[in-house]
Write a protein that holds these residues in place. Sequence first.
Motif, short mmCIF file in Angstrom:
data_model
loop_
_atom_site.label_atom_id
_atom_site.label_comp_id
_atom_site.label_asym_id
_atom_site.label_seq_id
_atom_site.Cartn_x
_atom_site.Cartn_y
_atom_site.Cartn_z
N LEU A 237 -25.62 2.53 53.24
CA LEU A 237 -25.59 1.08 52.98
C LEU A 237 -25.63 0.79 51.49
O LEU A 237 -24.86 -0.03 50.98
CB LEU A 237 -26.77 0.41 53.69
CG LEU A 237 -26.89 -1.11 53.51
CD1 LEU A 237 -25.65 -1.81 54.03
CD2 LEU A 237 -28.14 -1.62 54.22
N LEU A 238 -26.51 1.49 50.78
CA LEU A 238 -26.63 1.28 49.34
C LEU A 238 -25.34 1.69 48.63
O LEU A 238 -24.86 0.98 47.74
CB LEU A 238 -27.82 2.07 48.79
CG LEU A 238 -28.06 1.95 47.28
CD1 LEU A 238 -28.36 0.50 46.90
CD2 LEU A 238 -29.21 2.87 46.85
N TRP B 64 -22.18 1.87 49.78
CA TRP B 64 -21.10 0.92 50.01
C TRP B 64 -21.30 -0.35 49.20
O TRP B 64 -20.34 -0.93 48.67
CB TRP B 64 -20.99 0.58 51.50
CG TRP B 64 -20.40 1.66 52.34
CD1 TRP B 64 -20.99 2.27 53.41
CD2 TRP B 64 -19.11 2.28 52.22
NE1 TRP B 64 -20.16 3.23 53.95
CE2 TRP B 64 -19.00 3.25 53.24
CE3 TRP B 64 -18.05 2.09 51.33
CZ2 TRP B 64 -17.85 4.03 53.40
CZ3 TRP B 64 -16.90 2.88 51.48
CH2 TRP B 64 -16.82 3.83 52.50
N THR B 65 -22.57 -0.78 49.09
CA THR B 65 -22.87 -1.98 48.31
C THR B 65 -22.54 -1.78 46.83
O THR B 65 -21.93 -2.65 46.19
CB THR B 65 -24.35 -2.35 48.47
OG1 THR B 65 -24.64 -2.57 49.85
CG2 THR B 65 -24.69 -3.62 47.68
N ILE B 66 -22.90 -0.63 46.30
CA ILE B 66 -22.64 -0.34 44.88
C ILE B 66 -21.14 -0.26 44.62
O ILE B 66 -20.64 -0.80 43.63
CB ILE B 66 -23.34 0.96 44.46
CG1 ILE B 66 -24.86 0.78 44.49
CG2 ILE B 66 -22.89 1.40 43.07
CD1 ILE B 66 -25.63 2.08 44.36
N THR C 279 -18.75 -1.69 46.32
CA THR C 279 -18.20 -3.04 46.45
C THR C 279 -18.49 -3.86 45.20
O THR C 279 -17.62 -4.60 44.70
CB THR C 279 -18.77 -3.74 47.69
OG1 THR C 279 -18.47 -2.96 48.86
CG2 THR C 279 -18.20 -5.14 47.85
N LEU C 280 -19.71 -3.72 44.69
CA LEU C 280 -20.08 -4.43 43.47
C LEU C 280 -19.20 -4.00 42.30
O LEU C 280 -18.68 -4.85 41.56
CB LEU C 280 -21.56 -4.17 43.15
CG LEU C 280 -22.06 -4.70 41.79
CD1 LEU C 280 -21.91 -6.21 41.70
CD2 LEU C 280 -23.52 -4.28 41.57
N TRP D 104 -25.06 -7.09 36.09
CA TRP D 104 -24.63 -6.41 37.30
C TRP D 104 -23.86 -5.14 37.00
O TRP D 104 -23.87 -4.18 37.79
CB TRP D 104 -23.81 -7.34 38.18
CG TRP D 104 -24.62 -8.40 38.86
CD1 TRP D 104 -24.58 -9.74 38.62
CD2 TRP D 104 -25.60 -8.20 39.88
NE1 TRP D 104 -25.49 -10.39 39.42
CE2 TRP D 104 -26.12 -9.47 40.21
CE3 TRP D 104 -26.10 -7.07 40.55
CZ2 TRP D 104 -27.10 -9.64 41.18
CZ3 TRP D 104 -27.08 -7.24 41.51
CH2 TRP D 104 -27.57 -8.52 41.82
#
Length: 214
Positions: free
Chosen positions: A16-17, A19-21, A23-24, A108
């Motif tokens: 999860l982490l 994929w989030t990174i 995507t960011l 970010w």
Amino acid sequence: MHGPRTALIWRAVFALLGWTILTLQYALMLATPDRGPVELTLNFFSYFTILTNVLVVLAMTLPVVAGGHSIGRWAAAPGVRASVTMYAVVVGLVYHFMLHATWNPQGWALVANIGLHYVMPIAMLLDWLMFVPKGALRWSAPVKWLAFPLIYGAWTAIHGLAADWWPYWFVDASTLGWGKAGAYFAGLLVFFTLVGLIVVAIDRMLERRSVVAG
């Protein structure tokens, strides 16, 4: 060696982490105003860091969502996880010692940078150390694992020639010249091999310890 439930939770969290990174980072690249989305997407997937993080995230995701299927078992195989660990460790070390001083991300971008170059490589290394059975690796394995960086190097050269865009300063043949860029790349291949051999050595050492402990 930790239990399968702990491994499942660990991998779910970092899937999860990860994929989030990714995507960011992709969203941050798309916010760049001077290139179109197609070119930006091609450039995004032309960074070894991004490709390696995709492998890491898949290595975390597939055993969780497809553990009972062949692709999940393939992703959980010791050789696959060891090779991804080698790539991830090289990403972290090369960034820290060769790229860290060349830019100063903020906000970010800093979050994504830390995630891609430190958090996910360390997570993959710890995953391999804690959850992957040891003793299955051969000394020749690191040479086989060079296939990925070799293919990446060929793509980088083709893409660089076509678009005059280079992902890292040490492979920028238009600035360094092909001889110097090639020397840097050859040095990186040697470094990949050394890291791979260390991975195999640790694998054998931990396997012997488990036999003695058993």
